[in-house]
Design an enzyme around this catalytic site. Sequence first.
Site, mmCIF file in Angstrom:
data_model
loop_
_atom_site.group_PDB
_atom_site.id
_atom_site.type_symbol
_atom_site.label_atom_id
_atom_site.label_comp_id
_atom_site.label_asym_id
_atom_site.label_seq_id
_atom_site.Cartn_x
_atom_site.Cartn_y
_atom_site.Cartn_z
ATOM 1 N N HIS A 240 -60.807 -69.111 17.155
ATOM 2 C CA HIS A 240 -59.375 -68.841 17.265
ATOM 3 C C HIS A 240 -59.021 -68.415 18.687
ATOM 4 O O HIS A 240 -58.398 -67.392 18.927
ATOM 5 C CB HIS A 240 -58.943 -67.770 16.248
ATOM 6 C CG HIS A 240 -58.935 -68.281 14.840
ATOM 7 N ND1 HIS A 240 -58.788 -67.466 13.746
ATOM 8 C CD2 HIS A 240 -59.053 -69.536 14.337
ATOM 9 C CE1 HIS A 240 -58.817 -68.197 12.629
ATOM 10 N NE2 HIS A 240 -58.991 -69.452 12.972
ATOM 11 N N ASP A 257 -55.528 -77.131 18.825
ATOM 12 C CA ASP A 257 -55.308 -76.840 17.396
ATOM 13 C C ASP A 257 -53.946 -76.180 17.305
ATOM 14 O O ASP A 257 -53.758 -75.080 17.839
ATOM 15 C CB ASP A 257 -56.426 -75.913 16.894
ATOM 16 C CG ASP A 257 -56.325 -75.612 15.403
ATOM 17 O OD1 ASP A 257 -55.281 -75.896 14.784
ATOM 18 O OD2 ASP A 257 -57.309 -75.063 14.859
ATOM 19 N N ASP A 268 -50.824 -78.365 10.611
ATOM 20 C CA ASP A 268 -51.997 -77.752 11.234
ATOM 21 C C ASP A 268 -52.953 -78.868 11.619
ATOM 22 O O ASP A 268 -53.621 -79.433 10.753
ATOM 23 C CB ASP A 268 -52.649 -76.771 10.240
ATOM 24 C CG ASP A 268 -53.820 -76.013 10.858
ATOM 25 O OD1 ASP A 268 -54.030 -76.127 12.080
ATOM 26 O OD2 ASP A 268 -54.526 -75.325 10.101
ATOM 27 N N HIS A 347 -67.236 -71.697 9.478
ATOM 28 C CA HIS A 347 -66.045 -71.533 8.634
ATOM 29 C C HIS A 347 -66.088 -72.534 7.487
ATOM 30 O O HIS A 347 -66.976 -73.380 7.418
ATOM 31 C CB HIS A 347 -64.767 -71.688 9.467
ATOM 32 C CG HIS A 347 -64.653 -72.976 10.225
ATOM 33 N ND1 HIS A 347 -64.265 -74.168 9.646
ATOM 34 C CD2 HIS A 347 -64.888 -73.273 11.536
ATOM 35 C CE1 HIS A 347 -64.235 -75.115 10.574
ATOM 36 N NE2 HIS A 347 -64.629 -74.606 11.715
ATOM 37 N N HIS A 351 -58.246 -75.188 4.358
ATOM 38 C CA HIS A 351 -57.464 -74.165 3.651
ATOM 39 C C HIS A 351 -56.192 -74.791 3.127
ATOM 40 O O HIS A 351 -55.773 -75.856 3.587
ATOM 41 C CB HIS A 351 -57.151 -73.014 4.611
ATOM 42 C CG HIS A 351 -56.561 -73.462 5.927
ATOM 43 N ND1 HIS A 351 -55.232 -73.753 6.076
ATOM 44 C CD2 HIS A 351 -57.139 -73.723 7.135
ATOM 45 C CE1 HIS A 351 -55.015 -74.139 7.327
ATOM 46 N NE2 HIS A 351 -56.155 -74.144 7.994
ATOM 47 N N GLU A 381 -61.086 -79.762 8.216
ATOM 48 C CA GLU A 381 -61.314 -79.442 9.626
ATOM 49 C C GLU A 381 -62.752 -79.022 9.929
ATOM 50 O O GLU A 381 -63.001 -77.892 10.345
ATOM 51 C CB GLU A 381 -60.355 -78.346 10.071
ATOM 52 C CG GLU A 381 -60.275 -77.136 9.147
ATOM 53 C CD GLU A 381 -59.307 -76.081 9.680
ATOM 54 O OE1 GLU A 381 -59.445 -75.706 10.853
ATOM 55 O OE2 GLU A 381 -58.437 -75.641 8.920
ATOM 56 N N TYR A 385 -69.780 -75.962 16.927
ATOM 57 C CA TYR A 385 -69.482 -75.055 18.045
ATOM 58 C C TYR A 385 -70.795 -74.582 18.653
ATOM 59 O O TYR A 385 -71.584 -73.914 17.985
ATOM 60 C CB TYR A 385 -68.666 -73.867 17.542
ATOM 61 C CG TYR A 385 -67.501 -74.300 16.675
ATOM 62 C CD1 TYR A 385 -66.287 -74.690 17.240
ATOM 63 C CD2 TYR A 385 -67.643 -74.358 15.281
ATOM 64 C CE1 TYR A 385 -65.228 -75.113 16.442
ATOM 65 C CE2 TYR A 385 -66.595 -74.784 14.481
ATOM 66 C CZ TYR A 385 -65.396 -75.152 15.062
ATOM 67 O OH TYR A 385 -64.361 -75.575 14.262
ATOM 68 N N ARG A 400 -63.669 -79.809 17.000
ATOM 69 C CA ARG A 400 -63.103 -79.703 15.657
ATOM 70 C C ARG A 400 -62.088 -80.830 15.503
ATOM 71 O O ARG A 400 -61.409 -81.183 16.476
ATOM 72 C CB ARG A 400 -62.426 -78.337 15.453
ATOM 73 C CG ARG A 400 -61.799 -78.158 14.077
ATOM 74 C CD ARG A 400 -61.488 -76.696 13.742
ATOM 75 N NE ARG A 400 -60.489 -76.071 14.586
ATOM 76 C CZ ARG A 400 -60.733 -75.116 15.477
ATOM 77 N NH1 ARG A 400 -61.971 -74.685 15.639
ATOM 78 N NH2 ARG A 400 -59.769 -74.588 16.213
ATOM 79 N N GLU A 402 -59.057 -81.993 12.725
ATOM 80 C CA GLU A 402 -58.344 -81.450 11.571
ATOM 81 C C GLU A 402 -57.138 -82.306 11.201
ATOM 82 O O GLU A 402 -56.303 -82.619 12.048
ATOM 83 C CB GLU A 402 -57.868 -80.022 11.889
ATOM 84 C CG GLU A 402 -57.047 -79.386 10.779
ATOM 85 C CD GLU A 402 -56.667 -77.934 11.082
ATOM 86 O OE1 GLU A 402 -56.603 -77.580 12.272
ATOM 87 O OE2 GLU A 402 -56.448 -77.178 10.123
HETATM 88 MG MG MG Z 1 -56.533 -75.070 9.832
HETATM 89 MG MG MG Z 2 -55.888 -75.588 12.786
#
Ligand code: MG
Ligand code: MG
Length: 467
Positions: A240, A257, A268, A347, A351, A381, A385, A400, A402
Amino acid sequence: MAATPIFADRRKRFLDRMRDGVAVFRSAPVTLRNGDVDNPYRQDTDFHFLTGFEEPEAYAVFEKTGKVRKYTLFVRASDPEQEVWVGRRAGVDGATRDHGADEAFPQTEFFDRLPGLLRNRPRLYLEFGRDAAFEGRVTAAIEGLKAEARKGTSGPWEVIDPRTVLWEMRLVKSGADVAAIEAACRVTCDSFLAAMRAVRPGMNERELAAVLEFEFRRRGGDRVGFETIAAAGRSATTLHYIRNDQPIGDRDLVLMDAGAEVSYVTADVTRTFPASGRFAEPGLSVYRWVLQAQKAAIAAIRPGATYREVHEAGLKVLCRGLVALGVLKGTVKTIIASGSYRPYFMHRIGHWLGSDVHDVGPYFVDGQPITLRPGMVITVEPGLYFGDAAPKSVRGIGVRIEDDVLVTKDGHRVLTDVPKEPDQIEALMSPLGSWWGRVEPVTIGGTEEVRTRTSPASRRPRRSARA
Ligand code: MG
Ligand code: MG
């Protein structure tokens, strides 16, 4: 205008599910940023979901007794002097005329009228655990009613969190909800295309983020759905990362992102692309494994599949990739069992998506992974990393990819459409930086409205920061 059918339909469905009683909702508070400057105001998502009302200092009350239903808004009264400073208010008249309330009062009367709203109701719906001061005043009103027992009155004895109803409504989207998400996806994807055409080695991450958000705004985005991540090179190994303050090097992969929020719904999307416009090893190999994992996870989405199955479909491919890249040894089975992949994929696969970027709804019920149903929207996603502890051969690479996926009756539909095949990305980015100097007016919503005209043709590439 807020009195659109989407809110009336939601209120009807909420009241259909509500048992006899009264439900009380409070608007989001205004919060101080610093000095006498407030943070930008955004309405509480549940409050907006039912009311479409965007002003602070408001309360919504739903009453139900058998077939009798009533929707009341308490709002800021009109105040010509204040409105000169901070803009028009709906006022009490606007709350009924434009926002669908059966009745409306000034918000200053809410706590005076609250005992009357609660009196002899069998139950209260109240989101608790969110605002202790507000809840304290509501429960004090209930206690006051109980003290009047000898007069034959009582307050509700049962309190239910309305999120048990609301969040199920938010998890499984209606046709109108899906259309709203599609609108946010369209703004987001078109803006990604622009930003990917704008990237050039030497620009700063924040400049790229600004291009993306500039495009969001002029294409109809109200705000960002969450802080934009514009991460070049090693920055992309922070999940993040929102500092967005590093120069973009010519050998960097750039991970972006972000999501535009349109009418309180957000997209997203993540894309990872080469700052130079051409993929190179070892980033390309990493990228291909993540892409393959994402396709495998998306392919697993259909009604009846579980969230865990979607996660594992992607995870298995990532584990194969980690072996092929020389990062891990073992079989997919032993790698998953030992969790040795976790330093590189830490992760879950995705979501729920909707009015909040990490939208509401359970992932497990009674310990079992939730089963996908038509109308759910999930992000997919996967990523790899490779931070400072990763093998040297791949260190500093973060990838990533997504997309946002709707579960349909027959399977799924991907709602986001930004190139993700390496050759498609290279074609999109060629010639590098073509966005600059070619910013065209945008027509929004089929009208002739032109939001902005810019001609930053004088912009020239700056020197490469890592030449
Ligand atoms: Mg997301
Ligand atoms: Mg995202």
